[in-house]
Design a protein around this motif. Structure first.
Motif, PDB file in Angstrom:
ATOM      1  N   ASN A 112       3.382  -8.195 -45.194  1.00  0.00           N
ATOM      2  CA  ASN A 112       3.720  -8.890 -43.907  1.00  0.00           C
ATOM      3  C   ASN A 112       2.125  -9.986 -43.443  1.00  0.00           C
ATOM      4  N   LEU A 113       2.732 -11.315 -43.790  1.00  0.00           N
ATOM      5  CA  LEU A 113       1.568 -11.884 -43.214  1.00  0.00           C
ATOM      6  C   LEU A 113       1.733 -12.306 -41.999  1.00  0.00           C
ATOM      7  N   GLU A 114       0.488 -11.845 -41.663  1.00  0.00           N
ATOM      8  CA  GLU A 114       0.195 -11.946 -39.929  1.00  0.00           C
ATOM      9  C   GLU A 114      -0.481 -13.230 -39.605  1.00  0.00           C
ATOM     10  N   TYR A 115       0.138 -13.697 -38.434  1.00  0.00           N
ATOM     11  CA  TYR A 115      -0.479 -14.588 -37.515  1.00  0.00           C
ATOM     12  C   TYR A 115      -1.533 -15.077 -37.268  1.00  0.00           C
ATOM     13  N   LEU A 116      -2.481 -16.113 -37.737  1.00  0.00           N
ATOM     14  CA  LEU A 116      -3.666 -16.375 -38.191  1.00  0.00           C
ATOM     15  C   LEU A 116      -5.123 -16.374 -36.149  1.00  0.00           C
ATOM     16  N   SER A 117      -5.367 -15.059 -36.026  1.00  0.00           N
ATOM     17  CA  SER A 117      -6.603 -15.171 -35.044  1.00  0.00           C
ATOM     18  C   SER A 117      -7.888 -14.732 -35.461  1.00  0.00           C
ATOM     19  N   ALA A 118      -8.739 -15.375 -34.385  1.00  0.00           N
ATOM     20  CA  ALA A 118      -9.993 -15.925 -34.461  1.00  0.00           C
ATOM     21  C   ALA A 118     -10.592 -13.675 -33.895  1.00  0.00           C
ATOM     22  N   GLU A 119      -9.660 -12.919 -33.052  1.00  0.00           N
ATOM     23  CA  GLU A 119     -10.168 -11.915 -32.951  1.00  0.00           C
ATOM     24  C   GLU A 119     -10.218 -10.665 -33.013  1.00  0.00           C
ATOM     25  N   PRO A 120     -11.959 -10.460 -32.784  1.00  0.00           N
ATOM     26  CA  PRO A 120     -12.563  -8.979 -33.050  1.00  0.00           C
ATOM     27  C   PRO A 120     -11.809  -7.896 -33.530  1.00  0.00           C
ATOM     28  N   LEU A 307     -11.988 -18.281 -31.433  1.00  0.00           N
ATOM     29  CA  LEU A 307     -11.958 -18.816 -32.165  1.00  0.00           C
ATOM     30  C   LEU A 307     -13.329 -19.641 -31.489  1.00  0.00           C
ATOM     31  N   LEU A 308     -13.405 -20.587 -30.032  1.00  0.00           N
ATOM     32  CA  LEU A 308     -14.996 -21.040 -29.586  1.00  0.00           C
ATOM     33  C   LEU A 308     -16.342 -20.253 -29.908  1.00  0.00           C
ATOM     34  N   THR A 309     -16.002 -18.837 -29.750  1.00  0.00           N
ATOM     35  CA  THR A 309     -17.174 -17.978 -30.286  1.00  0.00           C
ATOM     36  C   THR A 309     -17.778 -18.456 -31.542  1.00  0.00           C
ATOM     37  N   HIS A 310     -16.351 -17.771 -32.453  1.00  0.00           N
ATOM     38  CA  HIS A 310     -16.913 -18.132 -34.291  1.00  0.00           C
ATOM     39  C   HIS A 310     -17.859 -19.734 -34.410  1.00  0.00           C
ATOM     40  N   TYR A 311     -16.790 -21.337 -33.584  1.00  0.00           N
ATOM     41  CA  TYR A 311     -16.581 -21.983 -34.082  1.00  0.00           C
ATOM     42  C   TYR A 311     -17.775 -22.492 -33.472  1.00  0.00           C
ATOM     43  N   THR A 312     -18.209 -22.521 -32.396  1.00  0.00           N
ATOM     44  CA  THR A 312     -19.546 -23.020 -31.743  1.00  0.00           C
ATOM     45  C   THR A 312     -21.208 -22.332 -32.100  1.00  0.00           C
ATOM     46  N   ALA A 313     -21.299 -20.781 -32.937  1.00  0.00           N
ATOM     47  CA  ALA A 313     -21.859 -20.330 -33.205  1.00  0.00           C
ATOM     48  C   ALA A 313     -23.223 -20.480 -34.039  1.00  0.00           C
ATOM     49  N   ALA A 320     -22.369 -26.909 -27.805  1.00  0.00           N
ATOM     50  CA  ALA A 320     -21.902 -25.772 -27.452  1.00  0.00           C
ATOM     51  C   ALA A 320     -21.070 -26.200 -26.292  1.00  0.00           C
ATOM     52  N   ASP A 321     -21.485 -26.537 -25.456  1.00  0.00           N
ATOM     53  CA  ASP A 321     -20.942 -26.330 -24.170  1.00  0.00           C
ATOM     54  C   ASP A 321     -19.615 -27.386 -23.870  1.00  0.00           C
ATOM     55  N   ALA A 322     -20.230 -28.789 -24.332  1.00  0.00           N
ATOM     56  CA  ALA A 322     -19.429 -29.678 -24.509  1.00  0.00           C
ATOM     57  C   ALA A 322     -17.855 -29.474 -25.488  1.00  0.00           C
ATOM     58  N   VAL A 323     -17.744 -28.851 -26.611  1.00  0.00           N
ATOM     59  CA  VAL A 323     -17.269 -28.179 -27.405  1.00  0.00           C
ATOM     60  C   VAL A 323     -16.106 -26.682 -26.267  1.00  0.00           C
ATOM     61  N   ASN A 324     -17.200 -25.942 -26.055  1.00  0.00           N
ATOM     62  CA  ASN A 324     -16.038 -25.500 -25.138  1.00  0.00           C
ATOM     63  C   ASN A 324     -16.096 -26.013 -23.780  1.00  0.00           C
ATOM     64  N   GLY A 325     -16.104 -26.966 -23.237  1.00  0.00           N
ATOM     65  CA  GLY A 325     -15.710 -27.613 -21.986  1.00  0.00           C
ATOM     66  C   GLY A 325     -14.406 -28.745 -22.261  1.00  0.00           C
ATOM     67  N   LEU A 326     -14.196 -28.699 -23.422  1.00  0.00           N
ATOM     68  CA  LEU A 326     -13.120 -30.166 -23.999  1.00  0.00           C
ATOM     69  C   LEU A 326     -11.929 -29.256 -23.840  1.00  0.00           C
ATOM     70  N   TRP A 327     -12.282 -28.292 -25.265  1.00  0.00           N
ATOM     71  CA  TRP A 327     -11.452 -26.329 -25.503  1.00  0.00           C
ATOM     72  C   TRP A 327     -10.604 -26.523 -24.154  1.00  0.00           C
ATOM     73  N   GLN A 328     -11.668 -25.535 -23.729  1.00  0.00           N
ATOM     74  CA  GLN A 328     -10.960 -25.211 -22.319  1.00  0.00           C
ATOM     75  C   GLN A 328     -10.261 -25.625 -21.471  1.00  0.00           C
ATOM     76  N   ARG A 329     -10.772 -26.821 -20.735  1.00  0.00           N
ATOM     77  CA  ARG A 329      -9.713 -27.404 -20.360  1.00  0.00           C
ATOM     78  C   ARG A 329      -8.527 -27.810 -20.822  1.00  0.00           C
TER      79      ARG A 329
END
Length: 383
Positions: A112-120, A307-313, A320-329
């Motif tokens: 069963n191929l599941e959806y992608l997630s970056a969650e732990p 995903l942001l946790t992985h992506y901005t590491a 990181a704040d600039a990336v997070n802010g635009l994604w979250q908004r």
């Protein structure tokens, strides 16, 4: 010499083209890169044709790109199961096919191929077995992901080479084919592929007020009515344009997968949605902003932040704040800053974000690709 392995992939097209987009990329990759005999069972060939025009929507069986594409009809005709069976995104296999699987000795490897997630939790559940309640069959859950303990991301072996060749030699011709001039030195070119979004008018407003030209390229889709409302026009269709302030909007025809890849490679910033376009944007080595599929009780916010946790590491705090802010908004999260401040912060860190996008693409390659990991998993079960 070992006989060619046989694979069946089942895809129930729900909406938004994501499921069939992923299933088709996977089927092509398995056939092309591993020499496997792949059948792709699809319940909606007309939707499939939108992303791959060579598909005939009326054919019960056809061969395309080395894959046997089969119409998934109900009732399901008797069919000998393949050695490996992939149930894409819990689409539920036809009961006659399941019964035939249970009569095989040995039974097929059922994934069963599941959806992608970056969650732990993804790594903890990846590869776990699930015995069928009635039949002598075991289904294994296969989770794409961003860490070595997951199934990796879907990508072709040659995607980096094709992208590099396009960026070096193919972009001027691509812009001409779209009817656009080569970008000006200070121009920002953005692709916008999105679900309906209350944040869109505010984003368009800040682009219109930007001190430099912004060209937004929008493939036909669900945000077109919002764009028309913002421009105060009755409607928009492929080929239409609109301008306000620094912003020039171009509506593009709906694109097949290969064309969409080129659009991602060509643009300076890509707004993407769902799973397939998000993954393609990451392999494009360009800055991106992801819109998760909206879920009840805002459950999708956890997916975005994971995903942001992985992506901005590894990024400095300001970037990181600039990336997070635009994604979250963009995803409607209740953050302190409005769209003007989020866009200004992103613009101020644009060069650093561009460097990071290239480095991130290289990091993804270290995790391994979904195609290779899926084959390795199945082969280990077949031994």
């Amino acid at each position: 010499m070992r006989a060619m392995r046989t694979w069946d992939i089942f895809c129930n097209v729900v909406d938004n083209y994501g499921d069939i987009g992923i299933a088709w990329r996977l089927a092509r990759g398995l056939a092309r890169e591993h020499g496997l005999a792949v059948r792709l069972w699809v319940n909606d060939l007309r939707t499939f044709q939108r992303i791959w025009p060579a598909i005939s929507p009326d054919a019960d069986q056809q061969v395309c790109e080395g894959v046997a594409v089969c119409a998934w009809h109900t009732p399901f005709a008797p069919t000998r199961p393949a050695q490996v069976v992939v149930e894409a995104f819990g689409c539920a296999l036809p009961e006659p096919y399941l019964l035939a699987m249970s009569e095989q000795s040995p039974p097929p490897v059922w994934i069963n191929l599941e959806y992608l997630s970056a969650e732990p939790w993804v790594a903890e559940h990846h590869g776990l077995p699930s015995p069928h309640p009635r039949l002598p069959l075991t289904k294994y859950f296969f989770f794409p992901g961003y860490t070595p303990g997951t199934g990796g991301l879907l990508a072709e072996a040659d995607v980096a080479g094709r992208r590099t060749a396009f960026v070096h030699d193919g972009m001027p011709a691509f812009w001409r084919e779209l009817g656009l001039d080569t970008p000006q030195a200070d121009e920002l070119r953005v692709s916008l592929f999105a679900y309906e979004n209350p944040a869109l008018p505010g984003l368009l407003d800040v682009w219109a007020a930007d001190p430099h030209p912004v060209t937004c390229l929008v493939p036909e889709g669900r945000v077109i009515p919002q764009l028309a409302a913002w421009l105060a026009v009755p409607g928009l269709r492929a080929g239409d344009t609109g301008r306000r302030g620094a912003l020039q909007l171009h509506v593009l025809p709906f694109m097949n997968q290969d064309w969409y890849d080129r659009l991602l490679w060509a643009c300076d910033l890509n707004f993407v949605r769902g799973e397939d376009s998000c993954v393609r944007a990451q392999w494009a080595a360009r800055p991106l902003v992801w819109q998760a599929y909206p879920q009840a009780d805002n459950a999708h916010w956890d997916k975005v932040n994971a995903l942001l946790t992985h992506y901005t590491a590894g990024l400095d705090r300001t970037t990181a704040d600039a990336v997070n802010g635009l994604w979250q908004r963009w995803n409607g999260m209740p953050i302190a800053h409005g769209m003007p401040a989020c866009w200004a912060a992103w613009r101020s860190r644009q060069a650093a974000i561009e460097r990071h996008a290239q480095a991130w693409c290289g990091r993804l390659g270290l995790v391994g690709t979904l195609i290779d990991k899926l084959v390795e998993f199945a082969e280990n079960k077949l031994k």
